[in-house]
Design a protein around this motif. Structure first.
Motif, PDB file in Angstrom:
ATOM      1  N   LEU A 188      25.818  36.738  30.039  1.00  0.00           N
ATOM      2  CA  LEU A 188      26.826  37.278  29.135  1.00  0.00           C
ATOM      3  C   LEU A 188      26.233  37.542  27.752  1.00  0.00           C
ATOM      4  N   SER A 189      26.611  38.653  27.149  1.00  0.00           N
ATOM      5  CA  SER A 189      26.200  38.992  25.792  1.00  0.00           C
ATOM      6  C   SER A 189      27.382  39.633  25.090  1.00  0.00           C
ATOM      7  N   PRO A 190      27.307  39.797  23.766  1.00  0.00           N
ATOM      8  CA  PRO A 190      28.409  40.462  23.054  1.00  0.00           C
ATOM      9  C   PRO A 190      28.655  41.889  23.532  1.00  0.00           C
ATOM     10  N   GLU A 191      27.655  42.501  24.175  1.00  0.00           N
ATOM     11  CA  GLU A 191      27.785  43.884  24.627  1.00  0.00           C
ATOM     12  C   GLU A 191      28.275  44.000  26.068  1.00  0.00           C
ATOM     13  N   THR A 192      28.457  42.890  26.768  1.00  0.00           N
ATOM     14  CA  THR A 192      28.877  42.927  28.167  1.00  0.00           C
ATOM     15  C   THR A 192      30.236  43.607  28.315  1.00  0.00           C
ATOM     16  N   ASP A 193      30.373  44.463  29.313  1.00  0.00           N
ATOM     17  CA  ASP A 193      31.649  45.120  29.617  1.00  0.00           C
ATOM     18  C   ASP A 193      32.593  44.096  30.240  1.00  0.00           C
ATOM     19  N   THR A 194      33.625  43.691  29.498  1.00  0.00           N
ATOM     20  CA  THR A 194      34.524  42.625  29.973  1.00  0.00           C
ATOM     21  C   THR A 194      35.317  43.049  31.198  1.00  0.00           C
ATOM     22  N   GLU A 195      35.749  44.309  31.252  1.00  0.00           N
ATOM     23  CA  GLU A 195      36.549  44.763  32.396  1.00  0.00           C
ATOM     24  C   GLU A 195      35.736  44.710  33.682  1.00  0.00           C
ATOM     25  N   GLU A 196      34.498  45.145  33.593  1.00  0.00           N
ATOM     26  CA  GLU A 196      33.634  45.108  34.779  1.00  0.00           C
ATOM     27  C   GLU A 196      33.354  43.673  35.206  1.00  0.00           C
ATOM     28  N   LEU A 197      33.130  42.787  34.221  1.00  0.00           N
ATOM     29  CA  LEU A 197      32.878  41.383  34.535  1.00  0.00           C
ATOM     30  C   LEU A 197      34.092  40.741  35.190  1.00  0.00           C
ATOM     31  N   ILE A 198      35.284  41.015  34.670  1.00  0.00           N
ATOM     32  CA  ILE A 198      36.508  40.461  35.257  1.00  0.00           C
ATOM     33  C   ILE A 198      36.687  40.949  36.691  1.00  0.00           C
ATOM     34  N   SER A 199      36.365  42.211  36.929  1.00  0.00           N
ATOM     35  CA  SER A 199      36.454  42.758  38.291  1.00  0.00           C
ATOM     36  C   SER A 199      35.520  42.019  39.247  1.00  0.00           C
ATOM     37  N   GLN A 200      34.307  41.709  38.784  1.00  0.00           N
ATOM     38  CA  GLN A 200      33.364  40.964  39.616  1.00  0.00           C
ATOM     39  C   GLN A 200      33.864  39.542  39.880  1.00  0.00           C
ATOM     40  N   ILE A 201      34.448  38.923  38.858  1.00  0.00           N
ATOM     41  CA  ILE A 201      34.967  37.561  39.013  1.00  0.00           C
ATOM     42  C   ILE A 201      36.106  37.530  40.023  1.00  0.00           C
ATOM     43  N   ARG A 202      37.011  38.510  39.943  1.00  0.00           N
ATOM     44  CA  ARG A 202      38.152  38.562  40.868  1.00  0.00           C
ATOM     45  C   ARG A 202      37.701  38.696  42.317  1.00  0.00           C
ATOM     46  N   LYS A 203      36.644  39.457  42.539  1.00  0.00           N
ATOM     47  CA  LYS A 203      36.158  39.665  43.902  1.00  0.00           C
ATOM     48  C   LYS A 203      35.554  38.391  44.492  1.00  0.00           C
ATOM     49  N   SER A 204      34.942  37.578  43.636  1.00  0.00           N
ATOM     50  CA  SER A 204      34.216  36.401  44.141  1.00  0.00           C
ATOM     51  C   SER A 204      35.009  35.100  44.027  1.00  0.00           C
ATOM     52  N   GLU A 205      36.088  35.097  43.236  1.00  0.00           N
ATOM     53  CA  GLU A 205      36.820  33.848  43.007  1.00  0.00           C
ATOM     54  C   GLU A 205      38.311  34.010  43.323  1.00  0.00           C
ATOM     55  N   PRO A 206      38.758  33.469  44.467  1.00  0.00           N
ATOM     56  CA  PRO A 206      40.163  33.629  44.878  1.00  0.00           C
ATOM     57  C   PRO A 206      41.173  32.939  43.966  1.00  0.00           C
ATOM     58  N   LEU A 207      40.733  31.952  43.177  1.00  0.00           N
ATOM     59  CA  LEU A 207      41.654  31.272  42.271  1.00  0.00           C
ATOM     60  C   LEU A 207      42.089  32.161  41.103  1.00  0.00           C
ATOM     61  N   ILE A 208      41.323  33.210  40.827  1.00  0.00           N
ATOM     62  CA  ILE A 208      41.662  34.119  39.728  1.00  0.00           C
ATOM     63  C   ILE A 208      42.555  35.221  40.288  1.00  0.00           C
ATOM     64  N   THR A 209      43.862  35.028  40.141  1.00  0.00           N
ATOM     65  CA  THR A 209      44.849  36.003  40.613  1.00  0.00           C
ATOM     66  C   THR A 209      45.180  36.984  39.494  1.00  0.00           C
ATOM     67  N   ALA A 210      45.985  37.998  39.831  1.00  0.00           N
ATOM     68  CA  ALA A 210      46.334  39.036  38.860  1.00  0.00           C
ATOM     69  C   ALA A 210      47.030  38.456  37.633  1.00  0.00           C
ATOM     70  N   SER A 211      47.822  37.399  37.830  1.00  0.00           N
ATOM     71  CA  SER A 211      48.561  36.805  36.717  1.00  0.00           C
ATOM     72  C   SER A 211      47.660  36.059  35.737  1.00  0.00           C
ATOM     73  N   ARG A 212      46.429  35.782  36.149  1.00  0.00           N
ATOM     74  CA  ARG A 212      45.500  35.031  35.302  1.00  0.00           C
ATOM     75  C   ARG A 212      44.493  35.912  34.571  1.00  0.00           C
ATOM     76  N   ILE A 213      44.530  37.223  34.833  1.00  0.00           N
ATOM     77  CA  ILE A 213      43.521  38.124  34.278  1.00  0.00           C
ATOM     78  C   ILE A 213      43.538  38.113  32.748  1.00  0.00           C
ATOM     79  N   GLY A 214      44.738  38.107  32.167  1.00  0.00           N
ATOM     80  CA  GLY A 214      44.837  38.112  30.715  1.00  0.00           C
ATOM     81  C   GLY A 214      44.183  36.894  30.090  1.00  0.00           C
ATOM     82  N   GLN A 215      44.393  35.713  30.694  1.00  0.00           N
ATOM     83  CA  GLN A 215      43.771  34.487  30.187  1.00  0.00           C
ATOM     84  C   GLN A 215      42.257  34.550  30.283  1.00  0.00           C
TER      85      GLN A 215
END
Length: 345
Positions: free
Chosen positions: A35-62
């Motif tokens: 992670l760096s200050p320049e990392t694309d947060t939307e792309e990172l969140i998309s990768q996290i959602r694919k690999s981690e089932p505990l991160i549901t749509a309602s938790r994306i904002g957090q």
């Protein structure tokens, strides 16, 4: 599985998930070492959602807010200077070690008076005295980043596990045949590692209090140890002048690092586990990294602590004020506060 809460880990960057499974509370970490200050947060969140089932749509904002906080922390300049804030006469007998909790709001001290004390950092008020050891309390640690448990290692050959909030003793770990002089929690707070003058290190289960493994191979006392940030490796430093790297799951020694001409006094991984720093009685003193891995703090018999830049090796600041040799020193989790102790009580 039900997600209970998030815990933010600044160094190395990551988010810890606390969740419930079959009635038991468990944790897992989402590591973001790149992670760096320049990392694309939307792309990172998309990768996290694919690999981690505990991160549901309602938790994306957090999750997005937490990532932004991590990026903000990574972008901060590390050019602070330190000043003397407070001096405490903590125990009736000499101190042995000091340690902060994650936030730096409280710290603990060990002493030859056989106790460990918990202190409020801002006020200097004593919060609890942990009593029960029958000899010197030499090694102490919080289970950061959680900060709800404390481990103490003693010359009475035992390690005790305490509640940081109430001071209650959960377990007494027995098995070493000589003094315990160093200890550490793994990052998940499921294991405590202890190092002893009996030349071994042991791993203990935090929940059950049972011994998990004994690490043998050093030919002299183990004086320092540290987990890496994943918790799958442990490094130990010994009076046999060597440092050993261990695989935690198997208890197998992976590497032996040789080069010092004196007894090892301290060992530690940097935050991304790319480096191990070692201090020795061959005049390279006691050392630790700051959480960011950009600074090294050294404590010495010359009554000073010194702050060094990792990249250049330049001494940035000399911390003076003690009238005796400095026995130990450490940063808080943010890296903006340093605590040092001497043999004076």
């Amino acid at each position: 599985m039900k997600l209970k809460r998030f815990l933010l880990r600044y160094y190395p960057p990551g988010i810890i998930l606390e969740y419930e499974k079959n009635g038991a509370l468990k944790t897992k970490s989402i590591d973001m070492l790149d992670l760096s200050p320049e990392t694309d947060t939307e792309e990172l969140i998309s990768q996290i959602r694919k690999s981690e089932p505990l991160i549901t749509a309602s938790r994306i904002g957090q999750v997005k807010l937490l990532i932004l906080r991590l990026q903000e922390k990574l972008s901060q300049q590390d050019n602070r200077r330190f000043y003397l804030f407070k001096m405490l006469r903590a125990h009736i007998l000499p101190l042995t070690n000091v340690a902060f909790n994650k936030s730096g709001s409280s710290f603990i001290t060990g002493s030859y008076d056989r106790t460990c004390k918990i202190w409020d950092t801002a006020s200097g008020e004593e919060l609890h005295t942990l009593e029960g050891h029958r000899n010197v309390v030499y090694a102490i640690a919080f289970n950061n980043p959680y900060g709800d448990k404390i481990a103490t290692g003693s010359f009475d050959k035992t390690c005790k596990l305490w509640c940081a909030e109430t001071g209650k003793c959960f377990h007494t770990f027995r098995g070493h045949t000589a003094e315990i002089v160093c200890l550490a929690f793994n990052p998940q707070s499921t294991l405590v590692a202890t190092g002893s003058m009996d030349t071994t290190a042991k791993l203990w289960d935090v929940k059950t209090g049972e011994e998990v493994a004994t690490l043998t191979g050093h030919s002299a006392e183990i004086i320092s140890l540290s987990f890496n940030t994943v918790g799958d490796q442990l490094v130990t430093g010994s009076f046999d002048h060597t440092v050993s790297l261990w695989d935690v799951s198997s208890g197998r020694r992976v590497h032996t690092l040789i080069g010092h001409r004196g007894e090892i006094s301290s060992v530690q991984f940097n935050w991304d586990c790319s480096l191990i720093i070692t201090g020795s009685m061959d005049k390279s003193c006691r050392i630790c990294f700051n959480p960011q891995g950009s600074r090294i703090l050294t404590a010495s018999v010359d009554k000073t602590a010194r702050l060094w830049d990792v990249q250049s090796g330049v001494c940035l600041q000399v911390l003076e004020g003690h009238t005796d040799e400095i026995f130990s020193s450490t940063f808080n989790y943010e890296g903006d506060t340093i605590i040092t102790d001497t043999c004076h009580s």
